[in-house]
Design an enzyme around this catalytic site. Structure first.
Site, PDB file in Angstrom:
ATOM      1  N   HIS A 181      66.072   3.815 101.428  1.00  0.00           N
ATOM      2  CA  HIS A 181      67.277   3.471 102.200  1.00  0.00           C
ATOM      3  C   HIS A 181      68.496   3.385 101.266  1.00  0.00           C
ATOM      4  CE1 HIS A 181      64.280   1.292 105.007  1.00  0.00           C
ATOM      5  NE2 HIS A 181      64.744   2.325 105.691  1.00  0.00           N
ATOM      6  N   LYS A 184      59.340  -4.993 118.077  1.00  0.00           N
ATOM      7  CA  LYS A 184      58.490  -4.942 116.898  1.00  0.00           C
ATOM      8  C   LYS A 184      58.174  -6.351 116.413  1.00  0.00           C
ATOM      9  CE  LYS A 184      59.836  -0.433 115.018  1.00  0.00           C
ATOM     10  NZ  LYS A 184      60.482   0.247 113.895  1.00  0.00           N
ATOM     11  N   ARG A 196      63.353  12.214 105.061  1.00  0.00           N
ATOM     12  CA  ARG A 196      62.472  12.225 103.886  1.00  0.00           C
ATOM     13  C   ARG A 196      61.720  13.540 103.785  1.00  0.00           C
ATOM     14  NH1 ARG A 196      59.712   6.748 105.746  1.00  0.00           N
ATOM     15  NH2 ARG A 196      59.928   7.994 107.628  1.00  0.00           N
ATOM     16  N   SER A 205      59.168   1.510 104.828  1.00  0.00           N
ATOM     17  CA  SER A 205      59.053   0.046 104.831  1.00  0.00           C
ATOM     18  C   SER A 205      57.627  -0.363 105.190  1.00  0.00           C
ATOM     19  CB  SER A 205      60.014  -0.562 105.860  1.00  0.00           C
ATOM     20  OG  SER A 205      61.329  -0.216 105.571  1.00  0.00           O
TER      21      SER A 205
END
Ligand code: PNS
Length: 157
Positions: free
Chosen positions: A17, A41, A90, A128
């Site tokens: 990030h 979440k 990514r 993460s």
């Protein structure tokens, strides 16, 4: 004044990030890292903790600030008079979902553009969730997250 909004869950922020934030700060006048108030979440860090941790690690960037949002991202951009969404890619595997979101956001707000920035290859496997999983089982997360985040994860566990 080009304001770029970099949205995400950031639970927690990783070096991947940060890589994107650095790249965005070079092309936008102002970058707002905005944490989603995500109710669905089950985060490791509370919204307030995530915001504080991000504030800590973006200190070196003078044109980056941290905020949070709920509801539709495009509405949040409008409230902030922003027209640019910053997203990190990514690998090709990120593309399909990101492309879908970008097109939906364009449908909702044709005047708002999504800009994709690529992470450096050294961060391309980072997420993460993986960092949390590795840390949970006692693996080494050195070099994957900033030192302050590493300490915060260790403290949580
Ligand atoms: O870090 P994440 O969890 O991949 O970030 C996802 C995020 C926050 C960018 C995305 O869930 C989002 O934009 N949520 C806001 C709700 C919204 O606008 N949904 C429609 C977008 S297609």
């Amino acid at each position: 004044m080009k304001i770029g909004i970099y949205p995400g869950s950031f639970d927690p922020i990783t070096n991947g990030h940060l890589d994107i934030i650095q790249r965005a700060s070079n092309i936008c006048d102002e970058v707002v890292v905005s944490v989603l108030k995500n109710t669905s979440k089950n985060p490791m860090f509370t919204l307030e903790e995530r915001v504080e941790l991000i504030k800590e690690v973006v200190k070196p960037f003078s044109n980056v600030r941290v905020d949070c949002f709920s509801g539709l991202l495009v509405d949040y951009l409008r409230e902030n008079q922003a027209k640019v969404i910053i997203k990190g890619l990514r690998a090709v595997s990120d593309f399909e979902y990101e492309f879908q979101m970008a097109l939906m956001n364009r449908k909702l707000a044709p005047d708002i553009e999504t800009i994709f920035l690529m992470t450096s290859s050294k961060n391309s496997y980072l997420s993460s969730s993986l960092v949390k999983e590795v840390a949970k089982f006692g693996g080494c997360i050195e070099g994957l997250v900033p030192e302050v985040i590493k300490k915060a994860i260790v403290k949580k566990l």
